[in-house]
Design a protein around this motif. Structure first.
Motif, PDB file in Angstrom:
ATOM      1  N   MET A  74       9.943   7.769  -9.148  1.00  0.00           N
ATOM      2  CA  MET A  74      10.244   8.325  -7.638  1.00  0.00           C
ATOM      3  C   MET A  74       8.332   8.929  -7.439  1.00  0.00           C
ATOM      4  SD  MET A  74      12.892   7.684  -4.744  1.00  0.00           S
ATOM      5  CE  MET A  74      13.599   6.639  -4.154  1.00  0.00           C
ATOM      6  N   VAL A  75       7.800   9.141  -8.511  1.00  0.00           N
ATOM      7  CA  VAL A  75       6.461   9.846  -8.286  1.00  0.00           C
ATOM      8  C   VAL A  75       4.904   8.184  -8.686  1.00  0.00           C
ATOM      9  CG1 VAL A  75       6.665  10.504 -10.845  1.00  0.00           C
ATOM     10  CG2 VAL A  75       5.725  11.418  -9.272  1.00  0.00           C
ATOM     11  N   SER A  76       3.772   7.774  -9.183  1.00  0.00           N
ATOM     12  CA  SER A  76       3.109   8.134  -9.480  1.00  0.00           C
ATOM     13  C   SER A  76       2.609   6.045  -9.044  1.00  0.00           C
ATOM     14  CB  SER A  76       3.046   8.603 -10.829  1.00  0.00           C
ATOM     15  OG  SER A  76       2.494   9.792 -11.031  1.00  0.00           O
TER      16      SER A  76
ATOM     17  N   GLU B  63       0.547  -1.633   0.272  1.00  0.00           N
ATOM     18  CA  GLU B  63       0.150   0.122   0.187  1.00  0.00           C
ATOM     19  C   GLU B  63       0.888   1.001  -0.011  1.00  0.00           C
ATOM     20  OE1 GLU B  63      -2.401   1.611  -0.795  1.00  0.00           O
ATOM     21  OE2 GLU B  63      -3.957   0.269  -0.617  1.00  0.00           O
ATOM     22  N   SER B  64       2.686   1.407  -0.006  1.00  0.00           N
ATOM     23  CA  SER B  64       3.075   1.976  -0.276  1.00  0.00           C
ATOM     24  C   SER B  64       3.638   3.004  -1.542  1.00  0.00           C
ATOM     25  CB  SER B  64       4.538   1.909   0.613  1.00  0.00           C
ATOM     26  OG  SER B  64       4.075   0.895   1.757  1.00  0.00           O
ATOM     27  N   ALA B  65       3.587   3.976  -1.827  1.00  0.00           N
ATOM     28  CA  ALA B  65       3.599   4.194  -2.665  1.00  0.00           C
ATOM     29  C   ALA B  65       5.105   4.602  -2.549  1.00  0.00           C
ATOM     30  CB  ALA B  65       3.236   6.193  -2.761  1.00  0.00           C
ATOM     31  N   TYR B  66       5.813   4.790  -3.900  1.00  0.00           N
ATOM     32  CA  TYR B  66       7.135   4.513  -4.337  1.00  0.00           C
ATOM     33  C   TYR B  66       8.011   5.923  -4.018  1.00  0.00           C
ATOM     34  CZ  TYR B  66      12.117   3.730  -6.530  1.00  0.00           C
ATOM     35  OH  TYR B  66      13.372   3.707  -6.866  1.00  0.00           O
ATOM     36  N   LEU B  67       8.586   6.397  -2.936  1.00  0.00           N
ATOM     37  CA  LEU B  67       9.481   7.557  -2.675  1.00  0.00           C
ATOM     38  C   LEU B  67      10.306   7.084  -1.974  1.00  0.00           C
ATOM     39  CD1 LEU B  67       5.939   8.890  -0.938  1.00  0.00           C
ATOM     40  CD2 LEU B  67       6.785   9.443  -2.749  1.00  0.00           C
ATOM     41  N   PRO B  68      11.514   8.101  -1.729  1.00  0.00           N
ATOM     42  CA  PRO B  68      12.930   7.941  -1.173  1.00  0.00           C
ATOM     43  C   PRO B  68      12.538   8.000   0.603  1.00  0.00           C
ATOM     44  CG  PRO B  68      11.934  10.557  -1.951  1.00  0.00           C
ATOM     45  CD  PRO B  68      11.295   9.722  -2.225  1.00  0.00           C
TER      46      PRO B  68
ATOM     47  N   HIS C  67       4.185   1.467 -12.163  1.00  0.00           N
ATOM     48  CA  HIS C  67       2.317   1.677 -12.227  1.00  0.00           C
ATOM     49  C   HIS C  67       1.505   1.120 -11.582  1.00  0.00           C
ATOM     50  CE1 HIS C  67       4.369   5.780 -13.253  1.00  0.00           C
ATOM     51  NE2 HIS C  67       4.978   4.881 -14.475  1.00  0.00           N
ATOM     52  N   PRO C  68       0.160   1.638 -11.324  1.00  0.00           N
ATOM     53  CA  PRO C  68      -0.238   0.487 -10.769  1.00  0.00           C
ATOM     54  C   PRO C  68      -1.094   0.165 -11.487  1.00  0.00           C
ATOM     55  CG  PRO C  68      -1.323   3.082 -10.242  1.00  0.00           C
ATOM     56  CD  PRO C  68       0.683   2.996 -11.139  1.00  0.00           C
ATOM     57  N   GLN C  69      -0.750   0.137 -12.626  1.00  0.00           N
ATOM     58  CA  GLN C  69      -2.490  -0.220 -13.857  1.00  0.00           C
ATOM     59  C   GLN C  69      -1.046  -1.565 -14.443  1.00  0.00           C
ATOM     60  OE1 GLN C  69      -0.561   2.688 -13.889  1.00  0.00           O
ATOM     61  NE2 GLN C  69      -0.188   2.342 -16.120  1.00  0.00           N
ATOM     62  N   LEU C  70       0.104  -1.617 -14.365  1.00  0.00           N
ATOM     63  CA  LEU C  70       0.737  -2.534 -14.696  1.00  0.00           C
ATOM     64  C   LEU C  70       0.449  -4.364 -14.372  1.00  0.00           C
ATOM     65  CD1 LEU C  70       4.269  -0.612 -15.761  1.00  0.00           C
ATOM     66  CD2 LEU C  70       1.512  -1.192 -17.557  1.00  0.00           C
ATOM     67  N   ARG C  71       0.568  -5.454 -14.756  1.00  0.00           N
ATOM     68  CA  ARG C  71       0.460  -6.744 -14.486  1.00  0.00           C
ATOM     69  C   ARG C  71       0.984  -7.369 -15.097  1.00  0.00           C
ATOM     70  NH1 ARG C  71      -5.836  -8.259 -15.202  1.00  0.00           N
ATOM     71  NH2 ARG C  71      -5.804  -7.733 -17.831  1.00  0.00           N
TER      72      ARG C  71
END
Length: 387
Positions: A346-348, A322-327, A373-377
């Motif tokens: 480190m965005v979106s 549930e974590s965004a990819y951030l520094p 990215h959240p849509q990739l699978r």
């Protein structure tokens, strides 16, 4: 860091050889296919991993190094803006030239030059760069397998890559809830060996008490979500996820095929009856989130995952968090072009943890941070529940 030049050389040669071993199951026609932007042709991966060593190391550090072909930097650069012009990503499948034979010759030329460089007792800086290049190639070995799967899995004939490639290491044990007490925990890479810059910045996080599942969600469990019209229940989805589902008519994980007598699944070993005990795979973050909502549960954060990972087996699927990819705190990008390796993404994007059946040996760690990215699978992605 690998301290011995001999062991680093062995690591390099093993890695270079393994990339080519992955491609031994291909026919010559498979090397250039690019069905979608996210999938690169196998020939491009072979060239790109070679270009990385040539441009970042050999051109600068190898005395009297002769560039194999001055046009190849334009062809095989990926996203390194500071390294000059490059072929647009969507056009990689148009590269009928250089030929496959030329690319393999290019690989041999660069590998031999690297071998000579390592035999010349190079500096720690050079050894460190070679080690980065090795792990960069290992990343592309996984991409090679998943891109090959997408290429073959979208061929109307659904050809088999290899009958011996097993995507599942079944563990039919029932799921258990593993508990972690509230408290302050250390996050980030703590060792002295290799890691990526996005794992650095050892820091503390406070976590409330939580529970996490001892195993991944299975196909059987995910099938219940499908049969309960999970893909049609708008309240389970993020707004962006619901738009993705409706616009793309998503009704099941990637590579699932509905037949009269049930579901089938396309794997690297061919089209098979869906194995209900296997972990569900090739799902987007949107699907993982919606399934967790349907179960009245949630995805773990990457920090919860890292703290709890010693209690469960992992490495079969990249696990959405549930974590965004951030520094991390005090993160600094590497100087020069290598600073484009992680930081600028480190965005979106969402962070994934663990590894997969396609991840190469000696490459993943409990602190490893993958991101998509959240849509990739098209990667071997799955989910583990938390509460």
């Amino acid at each position: 860091m690998i301290t011995s030049s001999i062991s680093l050389l062995d690591f390099l040669l093993e890695t270079r050889e393994h990339t080519e071993t992955i491609c031994k199951h291909l026919q010559i026609e498979d090397y250039v296919v690019q069905p979608i932007e996210d999938v690169s042709p196998p020939k491009w991966h072979l060239g790109h991993t070679t270009w990385f060593f040539e441009d970042f190391i050999l051109k600068k550090y190898k005395l009297n190094y002769q560039v194999y072909d001055n046009h190849f930097a334009y062809v095989f650069n990926s996203y390194y803006e500071s390294m000059g012009a490059r072929v647009v990503r969507t056009d990689r499948g148009n590269l009928s030239r250089p030929t496959v034979d030329q690319v393999y010759s290019y690989r041999k030329h660069v590998t031999n030059a690297l071998k000579e460089l390592l035999e010349e007792n190079p500096s720690e800086e050079v050894e460190s760069l070679i080690e980065i290049g090795i792990h960069h190639e290992k990343q592309h070995q996984e991409l090679l397998l998943t891109d090959i799967k997408y290429i073959l899995g979208n061929n109307p004939l659904l050809p088999t890559y290899s009958v011996d490639f097993n995507e599942f290491k079944l563990n039919p044990k029932p799921a258990e809830w593993l508990s972690v007490e509230e408290g302050i925990h250390s996050i980030g890479y703590k060792g002295s060996g290799f890691c990526y810059d996005n794992e650095l910045g050892l820091h503390k996080v406070y976590l409330n008490s939580f529970q996490i599942s001892s195993r991944l969600v299975t196909n059987a469990e995910y099938l219940e979500f499908i049969e309960d019209s999970g893909y049609k229940q708008t309240l389970l989805w993020h707004s962006e996820g619901w738009s993705w589902v409706t616009e793309n008519n998503i009704t099941a994980p990637l590579y699932w095929h509905k037949q009269v007598d049930g579901w089938e699944y396309y794997g690297l070993n061919g089209l098979q009856k869906l194995n209900l005990e296997a972990p569900v795979t090739h799902i987007s973050y949107f699907e993982a989130y919606a399934y967790a909502q349907w179960r009245g549960l949630r995805l773990p954060t990457e920090f919860e995952w890292e703290v709890a990972q010693s209690q469960f087996d992992w490495g079969e699927r990249w696990e959405w968090t549930e974590s965004a990819y951030l520094p991390y705190p005090n993160y600094t990008k590497a100087p020069g072009a290598l600073g484009e390796y992680n930081g600028k993404f480190m965005v979106s994007q969402k962070t994934l943890r663990g590894g997969s059946v396609a991840t190469s040996n000696n490459h993943t760690r409990s602190t490893y941070r993958n991101f998509f990215h959240p849509q990739l699978r098209w990667q071997f992605t799955g989910l583990r529940l938390a509460r």
